[in-house]
Design an enzyme around this catalytic site. Structure first.
Site, PDB file in Angstrom:
ATOM      1  N   GLN A   1      28.426  -1.439 -13.622  1.00 39.38           N
ATOM      2  CA  GLN A   1      28.073  -2.864 -13.723  1.00 39.38           C
ATOM      3  C   GLN A   1      27.223  -3.125 -14.978  1.00 39.38           C
ATOM      4  O   GLN A   1      27.399  -4.133 -15.658  1.00 39.38           O
ATOM      5  CB  GLN A   1      27.315  -3.288 -12.458  1.00 39.38           C
ATOM      6  CG  GLN A   1      26.877  -4.744 -12.460  1.00 39.38           C
ATOM      7  CD  GLN A   1      28.022  -5.725 -12.281  1.00 39.38           C
ATOM      8  OE1 GLN A   1      28.836  -5.566 -11.394  1.00 39.38           O
ATOM      9  NE2 GLN A   1      28.089  -6.752 -13.129  1.00 39.38           N
TER      10      GLN A   1
ATOM     11  N   CYS B   1      25.704  -9.823 -10.805  1.00 38.34           N
ATOM     12  CA  CYS B   1      26.810  -8.868 -10.643  1.00 38.34           C
ATOM     13  C   CYS B   1      27.925  -9.438  -9.772  1.00 38.34           C
ATOM     14  O   CYS B   1      29.082  -9.014  -9.883  1.00 38.34           O
ATOM     15  CB  CYS B   1      26.294  -7.559 -10.065  1.00 38.34           C
ATOM     16  SG  CYS B   1      25.340  -7.775  -8.547  1.00 38.34           S
TER      17      CYS B   1
ATOM     18  N   ARG C   1      32.747   4.862  -4.205  1.00 37.17           N
ATOM     19  CA  ARG C   1      31.716   3.877  -3.846  1.00 37.17           C
ATOM     20  C   ARG C   1      31.243   4.184  -2.433  1.00 37.17           C
ATOM     21  O   ARG C   1      32.047   4.305  -1.511  1.00 37.17           O
ATOM     22  CB  ARG C   1      32.245   2.436  -3.892  1.00 37.17           C
ATOM     23  CG  ARG C   1      31.298   1.459  -3.177  1.00 37.17           C
ATOM     24  CD  ARG C   1      31.673   0.010  -3.295  1.00 37.17           C
ATOM     25  NE  ARG C   1      31.421  -0.485  -4.638  1.00 37.17           N
ATOM     26  CZ  ARG C   1      31.282  -1.772  -4.943  1.00 37.17           C
ATOM     27  NH1 ARG C   1      31.371  -2.693  -3.992  1.00 37.17           N
ATOM     28  NH2 ARG C   1      31.071  -2.145  -6.179  1.00 37.17           N
TER      29      ARG C   1
ATOM     30  N   ASP D   1      20.575 -10.755  -7.878  1.00 35.63           N
ATOM     31  CA  ASP D   1      21.536 -10.079  -7.005  1.00 35.63           C
ATOM     32  C   ASP D   1      21.235 -10.567  -5.585  1.00 35.63           C
ATOM     33  O   ASP D   1      20.173 -11.159  -5.334  1.00 35.63           O
ATOM     34  CB  ASP D   1      21.328  -8.553  -7.137  1.00 35.63           C
ATOM     35  CG  ASP D   1      22.373  -7.723  -6.387  1.00 35.63           C
ATOM     36  OD1 ASP D   1      23.364  -8.291  -5.902  1.00 35.63           O
ATOM     37  OD2 ASP D   1      22.171  -6.492  -6.298  1.00 35.63           O
TER      38      ASP D   1
ATOM     39  N   HIS E   1      24.282   1.488  -9.948  1.00 36.08           N
ATOM     40  CA  HIS E   1      25.544   0.760 -10.160  1.00 36.08           C
ATOM     41  C   HIS E   1      25.787   0.681 -11.683  1.00 36.08           C
ATOM     42  O   HIS E   1      25.833  -0.392 -12.265  1.00 36.08           O
ATOM     43  CB  HIS E   1      25.482  -0.625  -9.531  1.00 36.08           C
ATOM     44  CG  HIS E   1      26.827  -1.273  -9.350  1.00 36.08           C
ATOM     45  ND1 HIS E   1      28.019  -0.583  -9.468  1.00 36.08           N
ATOM     46  CD2 HIS E   1      27.178  -2.554  -9.057  1.00 36.08           C
ATOM     47  CE1 HIS E   1      29.025  -1.419  -9.249  1.00 36.08           C
ATOM     48  NE2 HIS E   1      28.548  -2.612  -9.011  1.00 36.08           N
TER      49      HIS E   1
END
Ligand code: CP
Ligand code: NVA
Length: 331
Positions: free
Chosen positions: A138, A274, A108, A233, A135
């Protein structure tokens, strides 16, 4: 033809066919059911994985750790302060060293080029745990959650991402929906819609043309109608905190409220996120920003806590889907 993902990297959903993504989702459903039933599968026995984190994490780190340990693997965690990577040792050298010791590497960080360089040099599968532009793990968790709650296949669903339409989650959704034939709307202010990467959109649209997906970037609230999912988000992603004043100015009209949810005209529309989410002022960051005059909540408490909200199912599903990625690629 049977799907075989052994030895493959997981850097972006764009590298996988719809059939391969279907395989990962089916495997995740199966592993989740087995865990619930108390059936031990030990699919990673004798394996070791390493987790490299240059940004903070709760879900992703825990999902890799628990997923690996459930299946019998050993786990090593390295953050940017406690490793030589990038400071005293190149990414390529780090990858070669870790590839000699571990069966899989999670990364990450910031630049997608770093995870690609790790993959090019490691000799073992590398998994993307989030970069500035993607991502993908996710999205697997989110699609698994959709399949648990919506009685329609993914290619009959409409997902609307509300807010920072040029961030890693928005792009990951574009790729995921394009692959699975899902209608996707990135709904945000004109200024941010104009910043959506033309190449990301072009590549997503090229896939969409084959799968029947629709990828729409829009500032028109009419595009909320018929949504099966409203997704949002945080407004300033990790590393973009200096953008908060400008994002609050642009995105306050796009806060997910009960009124915005009603514009879908679908009383069963799911609310998804998320996480982490700003939905009250009970975190130091939300409180500090409010003291400076910035209300950074991207969603109201009412929507976040509503019966349509499935955010904690998504969080749990990070573990089942990440476990599926590990089992499929190194198991
Ligand atoms: N959703 C997600 O990636 O959460 P973390 O940042 O806590 O890993
Ligand atoms: N866009 C967010 C996602 C966090 C899971 C970030 O990058 O900070």
């Amino acid at each position: 033809m049977a799907v075989n993902l052994k030895g493959r990297h997981f850097l972006t959903l764009m590298d996988f066919s719809p059939l391969e993504i279907r395989y990962l989702l089916d495997l995740a459903h199966d592993l989740k059911a087995k865990k619930r039933a108390g059936i031990k599968t030990n699919m990673l026995e004798g394996k070791n994985i390493v987790l490299l984190f240059e940004k903070t994490s709760t879900r992703t780190r825990c999902a890799f750790e628990v997923g690996a340990k459930d299946e019998g693997a050993g786990v090593t965690f390295l953050d940017s302060k406690s490793s030589q990577m990038g400071k005293k040792e190149t990414i390529a050298d780090t990858a070669k060293v870790l590839g000699r010791m571990f069966d899989g590497i999670e990364y990450r960080g910031f630049d997608q080029a770093v995870v690609e360089e790790l993959a090019a040099n490691a000799g073992v599968p590398v998994w993307n745990g989030l970069t500035d532009v993607d991502h993908s793990t996710q999205i697997l968790a989110d699609m698994l959650t959709m399949e648990e709650h919506i009685a329609k296949p993914l290619n009959k669903c409409k997902v609307v991402f509300v807010g920072d339409v040029r961030n890693n989650m928005a792009y990951a959704w574009m790729y995921g929906c394009a692959k699975m034939g899902t209608t996707f709307v990135a709904y945000g202010p004109k200024e941010l819609c104009e910043q959506v990467d033309a190449d990301v959109l072009k590549r997503a649209n090229a896939v969409a043309a084959e799968t029947g997906a629709k990828i729409i970037v829009s500032s028109d609230a009419a595009d909320l109608k018929g949504a099966d999912v409203i997704y949002t988000d945080i407004w300033a992603s990790m590393g973009e905190e200096d953008q908060i004043p400008e994002r609050v100015r642009l995105l306050t009209p796009f806060k997910v409220t009960t009124e915005l949810m009603a514009k879908t005209e679908n009383p069963d529309c799911l609310f998804m996120h998320c996480l982490p989410a700003f939905h009250n002022f009970d975190t130091t960051m939300a409180k500090q920003q409010m003291e400076l005059g910035y209300d950074i909540r991207e969603v109201t408490e009412e929507v976040f806590s509503s019966k349509n909200s499935v955010v904690f199912d998504e969080a749990e599903n990070r573990m089942h889907t990440i476990k599926a990625v590990m089992v499929a690629t190194i198991g």
